[in-house]
Write an enzyme that holds these catalytic residues in place. Structure first.
Site, PDB file in Angstrom:
ATOM      1  N   HIS B 109     -10.645   2.194  -5.743  1.00  0.00           N
ATOM      2  CA  HIS B 109      -9.251   2.598  -5.550  1.00  0.00           C
ATOM      3  C   HIS B 109      -9.237   3.940  -4.815  1.00  0.00           C
ATOM      4  O   HIS B 109      -8.600   4.904  -5.250  1.00  0.00           O
ATOM      5  CB  HIS B 109      -8.566   2.737  -6.923  1.00  0.00           C
ATOM      6  CG  HIS B 109      -7.069   2.593  -6.868  1.00  0.00           C
ATOM      7  ND1 HIS B 109      -6.438   1.397  -6.774  1.00  0.00           N
ATOM      8  CD2 HIS B 109      -6.070   3.516  -6.887  1.00  0.00           C
ATOM      9  CE1 HIS B 109      -5.121   1.570  -6.754  1.00  0.00           C
ATOM     10  NE2 HIS B 109      -4.877   2.852  -6.812  1.00  0.00           N
ATOM     11  N   THR B 145      -5.414   1.133  -1.167  1.00  0.00           N
ATOM     12  CA  THR B 145      -4.994   2.024  -2.243  1.00  0.00           C
ATOM     13  C   THR B 145      -3.565   2.516  -2.028  1.00  0.00           C
ATOM     14  O   THR B 145      -3.253   3.058  -0.965  1.00  0.00           O
ATOM     15  CB  THR B 145      -5.955   3.233  -2.283  1.00  0.00           C
ATOM     16  OG1 THR B 145      -7.281   2.744  -2.408  1.00  0.00           O
ATOM     17  CG2 THR B 145      -5.628   4.152  -3.451  1.00  0.00           C
ATOM     18  N   GLU B 146      -2.720   2.304  -3.026  1.00  0.00           N
ATOM     19  CA  GLU B 146      -1.324   2.779  -3.010  1.00  0.00           C
ATOM     20  C   GLU B 146      -0.570   2.321  -1.749  1.00  0.00           C
ATOM     21  O   GLU B 146       0.318   3.008  -1.259  1.00  0.00           O
ATOM     22  CB  GLU B 146      -1.265   4.309  -3.117  1.00  0.00           C
ATOM     23  CG  GLU B 146      -2.080   4.893  -4.265  1.00  0.00           C
ATOM     24  CD  GLU B 146      -1.599   4.482  -5.644  1.00  0.00           C
ATOM     25  OE1 GLU B 146      -0.381   4.271  -5.793  1.00  0.00           O
ATOM     26  OE2 GLU B 146      -2.421   4.333  -6.567  1.00  0.00           O
ATOM     27  N   LEU B 147      -0.953   1.169  -1.238  1.00  0.00           N
ATOM     28  CA  LEU B 147      -0.333   0.604  -0.022  1.00  0.00           C
ATOM     29  C   LEU B 147      -0.402   1.549   1.175  1.00  0.00           C
ATOM     30  O   LEU B 147       0.469   1.530   2.045  1.00  0.00           O
ATOM     31  CB  LEU B 147       1.116   0.179  -0.273  1.00  0.00           C
ATOM     32  CG  LEU B 147       1.333  -1.029  -1.195  1.00  0.00           C
ATOM     33  CD1 LEU B 147       2.788  -1.516  -1.072  1.00  0.00           C
ATOM     34  CD2 LEU B 147       0.390  -2.178  -0.881  1.00  0.00           C
ATOM     35  N   TRP B 299       3.187   3.795  -0.727  1.00  0.00           N
ATOM     36  CA  TRP B 299       4.350   3.478  -1.567  1.00  0.00           C
ATOM     37  C   TRP B 299       4.655   4.610  -2.547  1.00  0.00           C
ATOM     38  O   TRP B 299       5.435   4.438  -3.461  1.00  0.00           O
ATOM     39  CB  TRP B 299       4.192   2.128  -2.255  1.00  0.00           C
ATOM     40  CG  TRP B 299       3.210   2.043  -3.419  1.00  0.00           C
ATOM     41  CD1 TRP B 299       2.404   3.023  -3.911  1.00  0.00           C
ATOM     42  CD2 TRP B 299       2.983   0.876  -4.234  1.00  0.00           C
ATOM     43  NE1 TRP B 299       1.671   2.541  -4.972  1.00  0.00           N
ATOM     44  CE2 TRP B 299       2.001   1.229  -5.194  1.00  0.00           C
ATOM     45  CE3 TRP B 299       3.495  -0.420  -4.254  1.00  0.00           C
ATOM     46  CZ2 TRP B 299       1.522   0.328  -6.151  1.00  0.00           C
ATOM     47  CZ3 TRP B 299       3.023  -1.307  -5.210  1.00  0.00           C
ATOM     48  CH2 TRP B 299       2.048  -0.942  -6.139  1.00  0.00           C
TER      49      TRP B 299
END
Lengths: 409, 420
Positions: B109, B145-147, B299
């Protein structure tokens, strides 16, 4: 307002807070009659001046009434006794007629005097606001007399002063009675609020937390280099050297730091009953050369020390609020503060420790001294954050509370 | 025809313990195993287990017409194995239904795409291997990771043979365009972009129990109607959210589970609706336009950018130093050291150092195991300094030094000995 002496004659934090709050209230068009014990300077005359405080604050909205009294903001029974006897000697016994023979009688006498003056001079007001326990009886008397709402402002309690041990039951009783009698209790942090709830059994709904702010001096013009810093980084403790401020934890942490980084100097500035013991202790630990004890420092000296230091540490065992770290941050010095302080509830850009966790204090001292990026960020962000602690917003909150208590009456 | 595409993010970091300067050279247990176990078991009980059971029930009830997708980080899967094997079993049960797709992401991640493409490719491959091993699927759709997304990422993933990629449908990249269609990136004509419908996603993920919201309470009827309104005006509604939304961010007593239980019935009642997984969406629909996304989007927060991880100097210094020692860590040949290094790439470590939330004090604080972001930095840098000692102690005796060291004595002393 029943409070303590204004600068330059104040004994410590509470005087400063009273002064700044009164000034900020006046600037918001609140008229304040400020009644305070004036100390032994007027021993020959038992009278009161009601004067416009133009010399202090160029504003007609503040009136000062000084009452000759030996009360001080921080004293306990023994300190009062010592002072009383000293004044007695100096006046050849005359003072015996003027002042109470012990703190409790003096507090009662002060309360009587306040009530008398308010009546004689026909002072009018809407709210009574009293700072810390020694003025509570006066506030209660005024409330009885006039029926006006009463606000008590708790800056510190007997429990904080004694570290939880041997709290004087007579002091406790007056504190509690004042809080019960008050229409609203202001505390300088949640720490003190919880104390009032759990140790004084006060209804939490009538307690409001009003954090202090700080008035900043000009930053002193200083030479960029300090001799002391040629070789070493500087870590500063500044405060009364007493049990409550945790100077012993500062020394223990200093030893741990010096074990892995000899190029650090520690300054323990301030006086207090633990100072001689601390000097001895530093020598015992073999770090005597690395710890400097300049004794009591005045405000301007303090500012210089903040500027000189790379890091400020406040390892207080108990700290109702804690103004000093804000002053250090204003001078651009990062701070480590104990989680057992009111200020740690609201301060973001500070390193926080448990006062007893000496290894963590040392860990954070080393990190703050050597992790340059973090030091820079603490310095920069801290300096911005500290400017948000301004008295006008505090006065606004207090004014709102005045409206609430007088409306409810 | 409108397809509803659910994607749930499942991630747990390996949180570091409050690793002190004095631990450097003396302690190699970097992780707060107590806290990690505690968080995993709490979230398992409140979210993973009940929600997996509910999804399984829904899939069985609708006989293949209800589908969802997941992205599970490698660090989460490893912690399932260690602390909550029953959760892993329940994901396997979901996998066996054939109605659940597992997406590709970086194993740790991490933000590796921004710092080292080689590391990034390794982590994507390691993650795919783990998914294959546990669930028997070969991921074909990627989510970073986290868009976090950009033109460059689209191009890179197309070259790696992925057929679709997930991204945030942020206003500033879409402008007047709708997130309810597929797009391609200007740099990658073949790979399809699925964009999060952030309004409908956040209605569930963030606003579901917010009593100050003028649409509160969110009923199934109301929400279905909003979705049905898209019919004729879009191909797919991408509902992307953290899986912890269910039971953890929105507690059970908010009615979130009942809401999810009834939602598929309601949506499937409309003959034009169906549920699709991301790869099915990519199969079914053609892109309607080309997007040019030069700067990274994500995001996170209102900014939808990288400022949650790379917003201040501490975050930059720590991540720069981390990637700077990568080659030497790998060259050490010390498998345990390499594994520890990789765990430090997890984006959460940098998120904890974020200071921008001071102004709006919100979700950042809730998820932060440290009292302050500064403590996050101290723990991270202390661990990194210890790793440097381990690199130096490796047989190659590499000369290596961080620019930020807590004490010369601690980080230059001879290896293998206690220093005080």
């Amino acid at each position: 307002m029943l409070g303590w002496e204004f600068p330059p004659y104040f004994a410590g934090g509470v005087g400063t807070v009273c002064y700044s709050l009164t000034k900020a209230l006046a600037q918001r068009d609140v008229e304040v009659t400020y009644i305070m014990p004036s100390g032994p300077r007027n021993v020959s005359a038992d009278f009161v001046n009601l004067m416009v405080a133009d010399n202090l604050i160029a504003d007609g909205r503040i009136k000062l009434a000084k009452i000759a009294s030996l009360l001080g903001a921080y004293e306990g029974m023994p300190e009062y006794q010592a002072w009383y006897e000293k004044v007695l000697r100096e006046t050849g016994g005359k003072a015996g007629k003027l002042y109470g023979h012990n703190l409790l009688t003096e507090i009662e006498r002060f309360a009587e005097k306040v009530a008398m003056i308010v009546q004689e001079l026909g002072i009018e007001f809407d709210v009574i606001h009293a700072h810390d326990w020694t003025t509570f009886p006066a506030a209660m008397k005024l409330k009885e007399l006039t029926g006006k709402p009463m606000v008590v402002h708790v800056h510190i309690t007997e429990f904080d002063k004694t570290g939880g041990n041997h709290a004087d039951p007579r002091v406790y009783a007056i504190e509690r009675k004042g809080m019960l009698f008050a229409d609203r209790v202001l505390t300088v942090s949640n720490l003190i609020k919880n104390r009032c709830v759990h140790q004084y059994f006060i209804d939490p709904n009538k307690i409001s937390v009003v954090y202090n702010a700080v008035e900043f001096n000009q930053r002193p013009a200083l030479p960029e280099t300090f001799q002391i810093k040629a070789q070493d980084k500087v870590v500063l403790f500044l405060g009364r050297v007493t049990l409550q401020k945790g100077p012993d934890y500062f020394l223990e942490a200093a030893r741990k730091v010096l074990e892995v980084d000899p190029n650090v100097k520690f300054i323990m500035a301030g006086s207090g009953d633990m100072l001689p013991r601390m000097i001895e202790r530093a020598a015992e630990m073999g770090i005597g050369k690395k710890v400097i004890f300049p004794g009591f420092v005045a405000r301007e000296e303090g500012d210089k020390l903040y500027r000189m230091a790379d890091l400020f540490v406040m390892p207080s065992v108990s700290e109702p609020f804690g103004l000093v770290p804000l002053e250090a941050m204003y001078q651009g010095t990062p701070v480590i503060i104990s989680k057992q302080s009111g200020i740690s509830e609201v301060l973001n850009n500070a390193l926080k420790v448990d006062f007893w966790d000496v290894e963590d204090i040392a860990n954070k001292i080393l990190a703050a001294l050597h992790y340059g990026t973090m030091h820079q960020q603490l310095r920069h962000e801290g300096n911005i954050e500290v400017q948000s602690f301004n008295w006008d917003s505090v006065a606004q909150e207090v004014q709102q509370i005045y409206h609430e208590v007088s409306g409810a009456w | 025809m409108v397809s509803i595409c659910f994607y749930f993010q499942v991630h747990q970091p390996e949180r570091l313990r409050k690793y002190s300067v004095f631990d450097i050279g003396n302690q190699r247990n970097y992780y707060d195993e107590v806290k990690n176990r505690e968080v995993m078991q709490k979230v398992a009980k409140k979210c993973y287990l009940p929600m997996n059971a509910l999804l399984l029930k829904l899939i069985q009830r609708h006989k293949g017409r209800f589908k969802v997708s997941f992205s599970l980080s490698g660090t989460a899967m490893e912690q399932f194995e260690r602390f909550a094997p029953e959760v892993l079993e329940s994901f396997k049960a979901l996998a066996r239904t054939g109605c659940v797709e597992f997406l590709a992401e970086t194993y740790y991640h991490s933000l590796s795409f921004l710092y080292n493409k080689e590391e990034f490719d390794e982590q994507v491959a390691a993650h795919a291997a783990k998914i294959k091993e546990l669930f028997g699927q070969q991921p074909t759709v990627f989510r970073n990771t986290e868009l976090i997304f950009s033109n460059e990422l689209a191009h890179h993933m197309e070259e790696q043979g992925f057929k679709a990629i997930l991204a945030e449908g942020a206003d500033h990249i879409l402008g007047w365009k709708s997130p309810n269609f597929l797009y391609t990136a200007v740099t990658a004509p073949k790979i399809k972009l699925l964009l999060k419908n952030y309004k409908l996603s956040d209605d569930v993920a963030f606003r579901f129990s917010n009593k100050g919201w003028n649409e509160h309470p969110l009923t199934v009827d109301k929400y279905s109607e909003w979705i049905n309104n898209v019919n004729g005006n879009g191909n797919v509604i991408n509902l992307f959210m953290d899986y912890e939304t269910f039971g953890e961010h929105q507690w059970e007593d908010t009615g979130i589970f009942e809401f999810m239980e009834r939602l598929p019935d309601d949506l499937l009642r409309h003959p034009d609706n169906d549920f699709k997984t991301p790869s099915e969406v990519a199969e079914a629909y053609e892109p309607v336009g080309v997007l040019d996304i030069h700067n990274f989007v994500s995001w996170a927060d209102i900014e939808r950018d990288l400022s949650a991880w790379l917003g201040n100097k501490m975050q930059h210094t720590s991540i720069d130093e981390l990637y700077r020692i990568r080659d030497k860590v790998l060259a050490s040949g010390d498998a345990q050291l390499i594994n520890d290094w990789k765990k430090l790439t997890t984006s959460d470590h940098f998120y904890y150092m974020c200071t921008k939330w001071f102004s709006d004090g919100d979700v950042h604080k809730y998820f932060n195991p440290y009292d302050t972001p500064y403590e996050g930095y101290i723990a991270f840098m202390n661990v990194l300094n210890d790793m440097v000692l381990r690199v130096k102690a490796a047989p190659e005796k590499t000369a290596l030094q961080l620019t930020e060291q807590p004490s010369k004595l601690l980080v230059t002393a001879p290896e293998g000995k206690k220093r005080w």
